[in-house]
Each structure stands twice: as structure tokens, then as C-alpha cells.
Design an enzyme around this catalytic site. Structure first.
Site, mmCIF file in Angstrom:
data_model
loop_
_atom_site.group_PDB
_atom_site.id
_atom_site.type_symbol
_atom_site.label_atom_id
_atom_site.label_comp_id
_atom_site.label_asym_id
_atom_site.label_seq_id
_atom_site.Cartn_x
_atom_site.Cartn_y
_atom_site.Cartn_z
ATOM 1 N N ASN A 1 0.866 -1.183 0.000
ATOM 2 C CA ASN A 1 0.000 0.000 0.000
ATOM 3 C C ASN A 1 0.903 1.233 0.000
ATOM 4 O O ASN A 1 1.491 1.568 1.018
ATOM 5 C CB ASN A 1 -0.894 -0.030 1.255
ATOM 6 C CG ASN A 1 -1.728 1.229 1.389
ATOM 7 O OD1 ASN A 1 -1.896 1.988 0.434
ATOM 8 N ND2 ASN A 1 -2.251 1.458 2.593
ATOM 9 N N TRP A 2 0.997 1.869 -1.159
ATOM 10 C CA TRP A 2 1.936 2.995 -1.284
ATOM 11 C C TRP A 2 1.384 4.287 -0.697
ATOM 12 O O TRP A 2 2.079 5.298 -0.655
ATOM 13 C CB TRP A 2 2.311 3.198 -2.766
ATOM 14 C CG TRP A 2 3.036 2.039 -3.375
ATOM 15 C CD1 TRP A 2 3.443 0.893 -2.739
ATOM 16 C CD2 TRP A 2 3.440 1.895 -4.744
ATOM 17 N NE1 TRP A 2 4.073 0.048 -3.626
ATOM 18 C CE2 TRP A 2 4.092 0.641 -4.868
ATOM 19 C CE3 TRP A 2 3.319 2.691 -5.883
ATOM 20 C CZ2 TRP A 2 4.616 0.182 -6.068
ATOM 21 C CZ3 TRP A 2 3.838 2.236 -7.091
ATOM 22 C CH2 TRP A 2 4.485 0.992 -7.169
ATOM 23 N N LYS A 3 0.135 4.258 -0.297
ATOM 24 C CA LYS A 3 -0.532 5.448 0.282
ATOM 25 C C LYS A 3 -0.336 6.668 -0.618
ATOM 26 O O LYS A 3 -0.239 6.530 -1.838
ATOM 27 C CB LYS A 3 -0.020 5.702 1.706
ATOM 28 C CG LYS A 3 -0.104 4.464 2.595
ATOM 29 C CD LYS A 3 -0.007 4.788 4.056
ATOM 30 C CE LYS A 3 0.101 3.513 4.849
ATOM 31 N NZ LYS A 3 -0.090 3.701 6.267
ATOM 32 N N HIS B 1 -9.707 1.126 4.757
ATOM 33 C CA HIS B 1 -8.433 1.283 5.467
ATOM 34 C C HIS B 1 -8.675 2.171 6.685
ATOM 35 O O HIS B 1 -9.477 3.103 6.642
ATOM 36 C CB HIS B 1 -7.385 1.907 4.532
ATOM 37 C CG HIS B 1 -6.003 1.868 5.105
ATOM 38 N ND1 HIS B 1 -5.582 2.744 6.077
ATOM 39 C CD2 HIS B 1 -4.952 1.046 4.868
ATOM 40 C CE1 HIS B 1 -4.327 2.452 6.403
ATOM 41 N NE2 HIS B 1 -3.928 1.424 5.687
ATOM 42 N N GLU C 1 -7.103 4.521 7.902
ATOM 43 C CA GLU C 1 -6.905 5.957 7.670
ATOM 44 C C GLU C 1 -8.167 6.568 7.059
ATOM 45 O O GLU C 1 -8.524 7.705 7.355
ATOM 46 C CB GLU C 1 -5.663 6.178 6.782
ATOM 47 C CG GLU C 1 -4.380 5.940 7.579
ATOM 48 C CD GLU C 1 -3.188 5.484 6.753
ATOM 49 O OE1 GLU C 1 -3.217 5.564 5.521
ATOM 50 O OE2 GLU C 1 -2.203 5.023 7.380
ATOM 51 N N GLU D 1 -5.581 -5.062 10.658
ATOM 52 C CA GLU D 1 -4.560 -4.048 10.884
ATOM 53 C C GLU D 1 -4.882 -3.277 12.168
ATOM 54 O O GLU D 1 -5.722 -2.353 12.147
ATOM 55 C CB GLU D 1 -4.535 -3.048 9.733
ATOM 56 C CG GLU D 1 -4.252 -3.660 8.390
ATOM 57 C CD GLU D 1 -3.692 -2.617 7.437
ATOM 58 O OE1 GLU D 1 -2.528 -2.761 7.037
ATOM 59 O OE2 GLU D 1 -4.406 -1.645 7.122
ATOM 60 N N GLY E 1 2.036 2.330 10.744
ATOM 61 C CA GLY E 1 2.955 3.444 10.572
ATOM 62 C C GLY E 1 3.644 3.890 11.849
ATOM 63 O O GLY E 1 4.225 4.975 11.917
ATOM 64 N N SER F 1 3.062 -2.047 10.463
ATOM 65 C CA SER F 1 4.511 -2.012 10.645
ATOM 66 C C SER F 1 5.196 -3.343 10.337
ATOM 67 O O SER F 1 6.157 -3.729 11.009
ATOM 68 C CB SER F 1 4.873 -1.527 12.062
ATOM 69 O OG SER F 1 4.415 -0.203 12.241
HETATM 70 C C1 PEP Z 1 -0.903 0.116 5.869
HETATM 71 O O1 PEP Z 1 -0.756 1.078 5.132
HETATM 72 O O2 PEP Z 1 -1.929 -0.548 5.762
HETATM 73 C C2 PEP Z 1 0.142 -0.217 6.830
HETATM 74 C C3 PEP Z 1 0.027 -1.311 7.517
HETATM 75 O O3 PEP Z 1 1.188 0.655 6.942
HETATM 76 P P1 PEP Z 1 2.588 0.348 7.685
HETATM 77 O O4 PEP Z 1 3.103 -0.958 7.138
HETATM 78 O O5 PEP Z 1 3.467 1.510 7.307
HETATM 79 O O6 PEP Z 1 2.306 0.262 9.128
#
Ligand code: PEP
Length: 256
Positions: free
Chosen positions: A10-12, A100, A102, A172, A178, A217
Site C-alpha cells: 500500500n503505497w498510500k 483502510h 486511515e 490491521e 505506521g 509495521s
Molecule cells: C498500511 O498502510 O496498511 C500499513 C500497515 O502501513 P505500515 O506498514 O506503514 O504500518
């Protein structure tokens, strides 16, 4: 039942389309043919990069699945700034992240909206990756399982039995995204196992096929141990997916 693991990057909101092309080319260079025998790999660039990445994947016959990070639930209409699932399908996208954390936190997405998006993604011939996960307050107050179960039931509402086998669920924990903090392998496994039992309760035997990713993470140091757990079928990777060598190592750790 052996499930093919899915590792998704997931490049966000990172990388312009030139940088995105470079990343996917580097990643392709880092991975070996036998990596794709054991695992599916998807990349989820921002919308503005999808056409460029589609072209590169196609021209160089790369084996990545092309993903998006979100979409609208409707096929078309007066939704300024939004992107329709039909538009993504036309770009050969076949996996779409929905719900997600976010987006749940920053854009107020509810389980009901996430479910509508998931149904629409399926209706357009693609597969949703439905994200669920508790906050730190919910975990500390012992509510994590109840919250995640509610998200799973609400966000998968009205999917057919076949869709429930096909959908990907990403567990998640919000506090792990993050932050560099990862759930312990035991906690991650326990929640993924609980999610699988909830899917069983909705529509047996979908739980034997549904893939459940862990996200939060994930990095080169913790990926192998997390993905060796019985109910974890891959990973949704944010930060570490922006670095080709790290993401490739995470992919190559995965065993069926
Ligand atoms: C994500 O974007 O879903 C995610 C898990 O990010 P990260 O790996 O940076 O925690």
C-alpha cells in the site's frame, strides 16, 4: 486447506508516476520467478499512477496484481473528486483496498459504507481487501475482539458465500499502522483466528478459503515470524513497500 498468501504494498499518498514506475521496475528486478510460485504480490499505487503502472506491468509481463487504495461505491455520478470501480476495472485493477483505518478515521467511513464499496468492487469483477482493526484504547480496555468482529460482520454484510470465500480481509490494528509497533505474533494470530471463526459463523465453509492478511509495521525483521502463523495468509505493507529491496525480502519470506 492451503491458501496462497497475498502480500500487498500500500503505497498510500506517496510517489509521483515517474517514481512509481521506478519502484515497480526495481521490485520486479528484485523478485525471482519462484517467488511468484508461492505467493501473490499486489501493488497499490495512488490513483494518478495506476495507468502508468498498468502499462509497465503489461509491457514487461510483470506478475504483480494491480491494486487501488480506495474507490467510490457507485459506478458513476456527481461525486466530484471520486473514482469509480468501473474506472479501475478498465485499468486492469483487480484488487481494491476498502475501509483502510486511515479512511475510517480521516474520512469517516463506516462499516456500512465499506460494505457498499466491497459489494461494488465485486460487482465490477474485482476483489476487495477489507481492512479491520482496533484502536489502542479498544485493545487496552479488552474490547478488541468485539470491535473487530463488529467490523467484520458490518463490512462484509450481504456478500454471497462465494464472495466471502474470495474476499481478502486485512487485520490491521490501528495502533500498529505506521508506528513501528507491531502486534505480537500470538496476538496477531489470535485475532486472525477469531476473524476466521466469524467468517465461519456467517457462511461455512468460506473460512477455509478466505485470506486474512496482517498489517501494521510489517518489515524485514518481523515478517517471517508473523507470516508463519496458521491463520495469517500474507501481509498488507505500507512503509516497507516503498523500498523495493525490503518489500522483495518480505515477499520471499512467505511460505505456503
Ligand atoms: C498500511 O498502510 O496498511 C500499513 C500497515 O502501513 P505500515 O506498514 O506503514 O504500518
Amino acid at each position: 486447506m492451503s491458501r496462497i498468501p497475498l502480500i500487498s504494498g500500500n503505497w498510500k499518498m506517496n510517489l509521483n508516476h515517474f517514481e512509481a514506475i521506478q519502484l515497480v521496475q526495481k521490485l520486479s528486478y528484485e523478485l525471482r520467478n519462484h517467488d511468484y510460485d508461492r505467493v501473490e504480490v499486489s501493488v497499490h499505487p495512488p490513483f494518478t499512477n495506476i495507468r502508468s503502472i498498468q502499462t509497465v506491468i503489461d509491457a514487461d509481463r510483470m506478475k504483480f496484481r494491480l491494486g487501488a487504495q480506495n474507490c467510490h461505491a457507485e459506478t458513476s455520478g456527481a461525486f466530484t473528486g471520486d473514482i469509480s470501480p468501473a474506472m479501475l476495472q478498465k485499468l486492469d485493477v483487480d484488487l481494491v483496498i476498502v475501509g483502510h483505518s486511515e479512511r475510517r478515521a480521516l474520512s469517516g467511513e463506516t462499516n456500512e459504507l465499506v460494505a457498499a464499496k466491497a459489494r461494488s468492487v465485486f460487482a465490477h469483477g474485482m476483489t476487495p481487501i477489507v481492512c479491520v482493526g482496533e484502536t489502542i484504547e479498544q485493545r487496552e480496555s479488552g474490547e478488541a475482539e468485539v470491535i473487530v468482529e463488529g467490523q467484520v460482520r458490518g463490512s462484509l454484510a450481504a456478500l454471497s458465500k462465494d464472495q466471502l470465500s474470495e474476499v481478502v480481509i486485512a487485520y490491521e490494528p490501528v495502533w500498529a499502522i505506521g508506528t513501528g509497533q507491531t502486534a505480537s505474533t500470538d496476538d496477531a494470530q489470535a485475532m486472525c483466528s477469531h476473524i476466521r471463526s466469524v467468517v465461519a459463523d456467517i457462511h461455512r465453509p468460506a473460512e477455509t478459503k478466505v485470506r486474512i492478511q496482517y498489517g501494521g509495521s510489517v518489515n524485514v525483521a518481523n515478517a517471517r515470524e508473523l507470516m508463519a502463523m496458521e491463520d495469517i495468509d500474507g501481509a498488507l505493507v505500507g512503509g516497507a513497500s516503498l523500498e523495493a529491496a525490503s518489500f522483495a525480502r518480505i515477499v520471499s519470506f512467505q511460505e505456503v
